[in-house]
Design a protein around this motif. Structure first.
Motif, PDB file in Angstrom:
ATOM      1  N   VAL A 292       0.048   5.452   6.369  1.00 39.42           N
ATOM      2  CA  VAL A 292       1.166   4.578   5.992  1.00 39.42           C
ATOM      3  C   VAL A 292       2.214   5.364   5.216  1.00 39.42           C
ATOM      4  N   LYS A 293       1.773   6.301   4.398  1.00 40.67           N
ATOM      5  CA  LYS A 293       2.703   7.137   3.635  1.00 40.67           C
ATOM      6  C   LYS A 293       3.512   8.047   4.565  1.00 40.67           C
ATOM      7  N   VAL A 294       2.863   8.547   5.598  1.00 38.12           N
ATOM      8  CA  VAL A 294       3.521   9.471   6.525  1.00 38.12           C
ATOM      9  C   VAL A 294       4.528   8.744   7.405  1.00 38.12           C
ATOM     10  N   THR A 295       4.192   7.530   7.827  1.00 38.30           N
ATOM     11  CA  THR A 295       5.080   6.765   8.699  1.00 38.30           C
ATOM     12  C   THR A 295       5.435   5.446   8.010  1.00 38.30           C
ATOM     13  N   ASN A 296       5.747   4.434   8.802  1.00 38.55           N
ATOM     14  CA  ASN A 296       5.964   3.099   8.233  1.00 38.55           C
ATOM     15  C   ASN A 296       4.661   2.307   8.292  1.00 38.55           C
TER      16      ASN A 296
ATOM     17  N   LEU B 251       0.831  -1.206   0.000  1.00 35.97           N
ATOM     18  CA  LEU B 251       0.000   0.000   0.000  1.00 35.97           C
ATOM     19  C   LEU B 251       0.865   1.255   0.000  1.00 35.97           C
ATOM     20  N   LYS B 252       1.985   1.193   0.671  1.00 34.96           N
ATOM     21  CA  LYS B 252       2.892   2.342   0.760  1.00 34.96           C
ATOM     22  C   LYS B 252       3.452   2.733  -0.604  1.00 34.96           C
ATOM     23  N   ASN B 253       3.491   1.757  -1.527  1.00 33.59           N
ATOM     24  CA  ASN B 253       4.035   2.029  -2.859  1.00 33.59           C
ATOM     25  C   ASN B 253       3.022   2.649  -3.814  1.00 33.59           C
ATOM     26  N   ASN B 254       1.749   2.692  -3.398  1.00 29.42           N
ATOM     27  CA  ASN B 254       0.707   3.284  -4.238  1.00 29.42           C
ATOM     28  C   ASN B 254       0.731   4.807  -4.149  1.00 29.42           C
ATOM     29  N   LYS B 255       0.368   5.452  -5.256  1.00 31.86           N
ATOM     30  CA  LYS B 255       0.153   6.899  -5.216  1.00 31.86           C
ATOM     31  C   LYS B 255      -1.212   7.152  -4.579  1.00 31.86           C
ATOM     32  N   ILE B 256      -1.258   8.066  -3.632  1.00 34.36           N
ATOM     33  CA  ILE B 256      -2.488   8.288  -2.858  1.00 34.36           C
ATOM     34  C   ILE B 256      -3.662   8.630  -3.763  1.00 34.36           C
ATOM     35  N   VAL B 257      -3.464   9.579  -4.678  1.00 38.02           N
ATOM     36  CA  VAL B 257      -4.562  10.027  -5.536  1.00 38.02           C
ATOM     37  C   VAL B 257      -5.060   8.887  -6.420  1.00 38.02           C
ATOM     38  N   ASP B 258      -4.157   8.140  -7.016  1.00 38.04           N
ATOM     39  CA  ASP B 258      -4.553   7.039  -7.916  1.00 38.04           C
ATOM     40  C   ASP B 258      -5.289   5.946  -7.141  1.00 38.04           C
ATOM     41  N   TYR B 259      -4.782   5.629  -5.958  1.00 42.94           N
ATOM     42  CA  TYR B 259      -5.405   4.584  -5.141  1.00 42.94           C
ATOM     43  C   TYR B 259      -6.810   4.979  -4.714  1.00 42.94           C
ATOM     44  N   LEU B 260      -6.957   6.213  -4.233  1.00 46.90           N
ATOM     45  CA  LEU B 260      -8.262   6.664  -3.747  1.00 46.90           C
ATOM     46  C   LEU B 260      -9.254   6.847  -4.895  1.00 46.90           C
ATOM     47  N   LYS B 261      -8.766   7.255  -6.061  1.00 49.57           N
ATOM     48  CA  LYS B 261      -9.647   7.364  -7.223  1.00 49.57           C
ATOM     49  C   LYS B 261     -10.208   5.994  -7.591  1.00 49.57           C
ATOM     50  N   LYS B 262      -9.341   5.001  -7.601  1.00 45.28           N
ATOM     51  CA  LYS B 262      -9.759   3.643  -7.926  1.00 45.28           C
ATOM     52  C   LYS B 262     -10.780   3.132  -6.909  1.00 45.28           C
ATOM     53  N   LYS B 263     -10.513   3.362  -5.627  1.00 44.83           N
ATOM     54  CA  LYS B 263     -11.421   2.893  -4.582  1.00 44.83           C
ATOM     55  C   LYS B 263     -12.748   3.656  -4.595  1.00 44.83           C
ATOM     56  N   PHE B 264     -12.703   4.949  -4.910  1.00 43.78           N
ATOM     57  CA  PHE B 264     -13.929   5.738  -4.980  1.00 43.78           C
ATOM     58  C   PHE B 264     -14.831   5.213  -6.095  1.00 43.78           C
TER      59      PHE B 264
END
Length: 322
Positions: free
Chosen positions: A126-130, A65-78
């Protein structure tokens, strides 16, 4: 695993959870409040949504999950989780005169919205920390920050994280452990009642000083987790005795639980117009709900069969192939 390359026992657990959701919603529609304190109904309420949420977390890999781009991941999930709810809720409003005030809109298809928001908190954390730190951060945010009871995010996210944890320890659930879990679940179920559900005693913005809400929160997390662990462990053992034809059929149903969740409200509204079981005995009501739930799921699968013939409709109405 089967030829459909899915984990069959997870599909069976999803089918069970989906059936319990359809069953309880059917009871609520045709009997309203007369069923709320019936022991079968309250027992199901302790388990059905936590089971769904834990399975949602089962396939979540925090490292990947940490390797995903936030915008792309959330767009897909939305597009997958939230977009289809707009059409089906609009249909409920237009055809069945569903209320369309803000509270009703927020509560409609609340699980899918809550899951989307939970995943958003998790990926950002997860992006902000580990990986582990991100999970803890996301949990602290939804438990402490005000208004996290909106869409019941502070109910969903803990179970999603528990699903991640369950995947790491599921091999340790021996028959002896399952027996202990069964005893614990029975003990917890003895004291369980509808008042402890998230629908009656949510963890609200004033919960930091409200011991009753925290006790109810801890109770439903504990009973939901133990019940889900027990169910998934038992189903995993049953799975090994099933033949390939049965597994293929279960794979088909298991892959359609999201779509059934979207569609089953339509059939429930129809049942509500046609049937009134407020004066029925508990046994009669349970039997009617059982039959109607089966018919509901069959109707959903029939509609899904025709919708998936169109790639565009599949994406817009069912969130498939996004």
């Amino acid at each position: 695993m089967t030829g459909c390359k899915r984990i069959t026992y997870i599909d069976i657990a999803k089918i069970l959870a989906m059936f319990l959701v359809v069953y309880t919603h059917t009871a609520q529609n045709i009997a309203q409040d007369n069923y709320m304190n019936e022991i079968g109904f309250t027992s199901i309420q302790s388990l059905h949504m936590p089971l769904f949420m834990i399975m949602s977390g089962y396939f979540l890999n925090l490292g990947k999950l940490k390797n995903n781009k936030i915008v792309d991941y959330l767009k897909k999930k939305f597009l997958h989780l939230v977009l289809p709810t707009f059409f089906w809720y609009t249909l409920l409003v237009l055809v069945f005169k569903e209320p369309h005030d803000l509270r009703t809109i927020a509560n409609s298809y609340w699980f899918l919205k809550s899951l989307f928001i939970s995943l958003a908190f998790i990926i950002v954390s997860v992006k902000v920390t580990n990986s582990v730190g991100g999970a803890i951060l996301a949990l602290l945010i939804v438990l402490v920050v005000p208004h996290m009871d909106m869409f019941r995010v502070n109910f969903t996210l803990p179970f999603v994280l528990i699903g991640i944890f369950f995947k790491k320890i599921e091999s340790k659930f021996t028959l002896r452990v399952c027996f202990v879990l069964l005893l614990l679940y029975i003990c917890l179920l003895y004291f369980w009642k509808y008042d402890y559900t998230v629908y009656v005693t949510p963890l609200t913005r004033g919960a930091l000083s409200n011991l009753e809400q925290w006790l109810a929160f801890g109770y439903r997390i504990l009973i939901g987790s133990i019940g889900s662990f027990l169910v998934m462990s038992i189903i995993k053992r049953i799975d090994s005795y099933l033949n390939d034809k049965i597994k293929s059929f279960l794979c088909l149903l298991g892959s359609s639980t999201l779509e059934i969740y979207l569609l089953h409200y339509i059939f429930n509204r129809i049942f509500c117009l046609l049937i009134d079981c407020n004066q029925c005995s508990q046994f009669c009501l349970s039997l009617v709900c059982l039959i109607l739930s089966c018919l509901n799921i069959m109707g959903c699968m029939l509609i899904i069969k025709y919708i998936v013939k169109s790639s565009l409709l599949s994406k817009l109405l069912l969130g498939k192939n996004i």
